[in-house]
Design a protein around this motif. Structure first.
Motif, PDB file in Angstrom:
ATOM      1  N   THR A  49      63.469  50.953  22.469  1.00  0.00           N
ATOM      2  CA  THR A  49      64.921  51.002  22.287  1.00  0.00           C
ATOM      3  C   THR A  49      65.640  50.369  23.468  1.00  0.00           C
ATOM      4  O   THR A  49      65.121  50.318  24.585  1.00  0.00           O
ATOM      5  CB  THR A  49      65.409  52.454  22.138  1.00  0.00           C
ATOM      6  OG1 THR A  49      65.104  53.173  23.333  1.00  0.00           O
ATOM      7  CG2 THR A  49      64.734  53.131  20.948  1.00  0.00           C
ATOM      8  N   GLN A  51      70.116  49.659  24.804  1.00  0.00           N
ATOM      9  CA  GLN A  51      71.508  50.021  24.532  1.00  0.00           C
ATOM     10  C   GLN A  51      72.462  49.007  25.159  1.00  0.00           C
ATOM     11  O   GLN A  51      72.293  48.592  26.311  1.00  0.00           O
ATOM     12  CB  GLN A  51      71.795  51.415  25.104  1.00  0.00           C
ATOM     13  CG  GLN A  51      73.237  51.867  25.011  1.00  0.00           C
ATOM     14  CD  GLN A  51      73.673  52.121  23.585  1.00  0.00           C
ATOM     15  OE1 GLN A  51      73.026  52.894  22.879  1.00  0.00           O
ATOM     16  NE2 GLN A  51      74.746  51.491  23.136  1.00  0.00           N
ATOM     17  N   LYS A  55      79.666  50.419  24.634  1.00  0.00           N
ATOM     18  CA  LYS A  55      79.200  50.548  23.264  1.00  0.00           C
ATOM     19  C   LYS A  55      80.130  49.812  22.312  1.00  0.00           C
ATOM     20  O   LYS A  55      81.340  50.001  22.338  1.00  0.00           O
ATOM     21  CB  LYS A  55      79.126  52.022  22.875  1.00  0.00           C
ATOM     22  CG  LYS A  55      78.100  52.806  23.661  1.00  0.00           C
ATOM     23  CD  LYS A  55      78.076  54.259  23.221  1.00  0.00           C
ATOM     24  CE  LYS A  55      77.030  55.051  24.015  1.00  0.00           C
ATOM     25  NZ  LYS A  55      76.988  56.470  23.600  1.00  0.00           N
ATOM     26  N   SER A 106      73.277  50.195  19.796  1.00  0.00           N
ATOM     27  CA  SER A 106      71.947  50.745  20.029  1.00  0.00           C
ATOM     28  C   SER A 106      70.968  50.144  19.021  1.00  0.00           C
ATOM     29  O   SER A 106      71.193  50.231  17.805  1.00  0.00           O
ATOM     30  CB  SER A 106      71.977  52.275  19.889  1.00  0.00           C
ATOM     31  OG  SER A 106      70.687  52.808  20.062  1.00  0.00           O
TER      32      SER A 106
END
Length: 499
Positions: A49, A51, A55, A106
């Motif tokens: 993962t 990020q 955001k 994400s």
């Protein structure tokens, strides 16, 4: 020109540079990955993962996962769809794009059926226009191998060797020997082999006194998983394995029979019997539970081995290897084992092949010398070559050449420079060390050589006379032709004068 106090051109440039460096790019963002490595076992799935910060949605961005080269990606997503045709070969069909929460930046990459080669660093890159940022993700692959086996070699001169073996480890593990009181024992040798599947095979050897009476354990530890597997053996061992003390001699194409038995005699029906070469895995043949365990067999022995177990209740088994090859030559180890503890014996196999009868040919060199060439093929192991004169004395060759073909058989060529007197009854001999020999003799005798040299002038003289006769006839013919031509010319002159 008016100077402005306290204000210079260099000061303006410095201010502009500071503004440019601190000014935020309209598309400025950063990428973060997991703080700790991701641990995955071989055969399982792994989820990587990363990020995007701040955001925001990645719908109009390109997200690229790769190893060391961005142009050889693991997977690429652009404008919300996967881009095909760019993916590196090793990951095709094994990776999956997972939308963890693309509205908040994400993303995740799933790698199925983890392999040892997947171990290492990955990069997650977000790109918008010409602006990109990336973060790294560390994937640690691990595999816990098989329970260790301990087998006994010897006894030798006052000592025995304990060999601890196991397979299927990743990364390379550590091996520890311990005595009855937990004391660490030092290995004599460590042999960790990386197999074709990317996993490590372990074989560690410990030497102890022949009169040792205690329990010794072998522990193999995987640092990534923080797990270990262990086996122990109680000494002294109650039985031994006996094999043939003399080497087994076999010709190429014949069958090899390797017989081993327990001493004292005991029923071996509940035991695993393993025939191996230099390493315990993969094996030449594994016999367990009354059947052949084919998955552990070496490729070169598949379909060529069978076990005769008629006397297994007496602890005696014979392995038959069909159609002996040159590659079968060497040492074999026969192991009887139960509950991870093995006893072993060693047997030597000598494969041999007797080649063709030597062939001798004669060559006349430019300087008038004579050379003999002796050739033969189909030998194993490498044979010895010897020239001998008519008295049986060794004559050194001028050169020797050995060539080993695809089947492992040797082809031989040797040369000998000779004089007329030494040609008589010269022999070329080719043979195996301590084995069979084949020889050929140069066919000329003293009288034949003498006749050959005496016949040369007899043959040359008639040939020279014939050549001279041909020249004389041709010269006479040329003269007659010239006379006829001159006579015709004279007649023609007389006719013109009379006219």
């Amino acid at each position: 020109m008016v100077d402005c106090p306290g204000y210079s051109l260099s000061g303006v440039a410095a201010s502009l540079l500071f503004i440019l460096l601190t000014m935020k790019h309209p598309d400025d963002f950063r990428v973060i990955g997991p703080a700790l490595p991701i641990l995955a076992k071989v055969g399982e799935d792994a989820l990587l993962t990363c990020q995007l910060l701040p955001k925001r949605t990645t719908a109009h961005m390109e997200v690229r996962w790769y190893r060391s080269d961005p142009d050889r990606p693991v997977i690429v997503h652009r404008d919300g769809a996967e881009v095909t045709g760019l993916q590196v070969e090793g990951y095709r069909g094994r990776v999956e794009w997972t939308e963890a929460n693309t509205d908040e930046g994400s993303v995740a990459l799933k790698i199925r059926q983890i392999q040892p080669g997947d171990d290492g660093q990955y990069w997650c890159r977000f790109q918008e226009g010409d602006y990109w940022r990336e973060a790294s993700v560390l994937l640690q692959v691990a595999a816990l191998g098989s329970p260790p086996n301990i087998h006994v070699e010897g006894p030798g001169e006052g000592e025995i060797q304990l060999v601890c073996t196991s397979q299927g480890w990743f990364p390379e593990p550590e091996v520890y020997w311990e005595g009855s009181w937990g004391e660490k024992l030092l290995s004599l040798s460590e042999n960790h082999v990386l197999g074709e599947d990317g996993l490590f095979y372990v074989e560690d050897t410990l030497v102890v006194r022949n009169d040792t009476s205690e329990t010794i354990s072998c522990s193999i530890y995987n640092h990534g998983l923080k797990e270990a597997k262990e086996a122990a053996i109680a000494l002294p061992a109650t039985s031994r394995v006996i094999g043939l003390s003399q080497p087994i001699l076999v010709r190429v194409g014949e069958n090899i029979e390797l017989t081993c038995h327990l001493s004292p005699q005991a029923d071996a029906q509940s035991m695993e019997v393993r025939w191996v070469r230099s390493h315990c895995y993969p094996a030449v043949h594994v016999y367990v539970g009354g059947a052949h365990s084919a998955e552990e067999q070496m490729v070169e022995y598949r379909g060529r081995t069978v076990v005769a177990a008629d006397a297994i209740h007496e602890g005696k088994l014979t392995l038959r290897i069909h159609d002996a090859r040159t590659s079968d030559d060497g040492q074999y180890r026969c192991l009887f084992g139960k509950d991870g503890v093995y006893q072993e014996a060693r047997v030597n196999v000598q494969v041999m092949a007797v080649g063709s009868t030597p062939r001798i040919t004669r060559e006349v060199l430019k300087d008038g010398g004579l050379q003999l060439r002796c050739t033969s093929d189909g030998w194993f192991p490498r044979p010895h070559v010897q020239w001998r004169d008519r008295g049986g004395r060794a004559v050194p060759s001028s050169s020797e050449a050995f060539c080993q073909g695809s089947q492992g058989l040797f082809q031989v060529e040797t040369l000998l420079l000779v004089t007329n007197s030494s040609v008589v009854n010269v022999t070329c001999s080719i043979g195996l060390p301590g084995g069979e020999e084949k020889a050929a003799r140069f066919p000329l005798s003293d009288s034949k050589i003498a006749l050959l040299w005496m016949a040369l002038p007899v043959l040359v003289l008639p040939l020279a006379m014939a050549i001279d006769l041909i020249k004389v006839k041709r010269h006479s013919k040329d003269q007659n032709h010239h006379s006829n031509q001159q006579s015709l010319k004279n007649d023609e002159s007389h006719m013109r004068a009379s006219l």
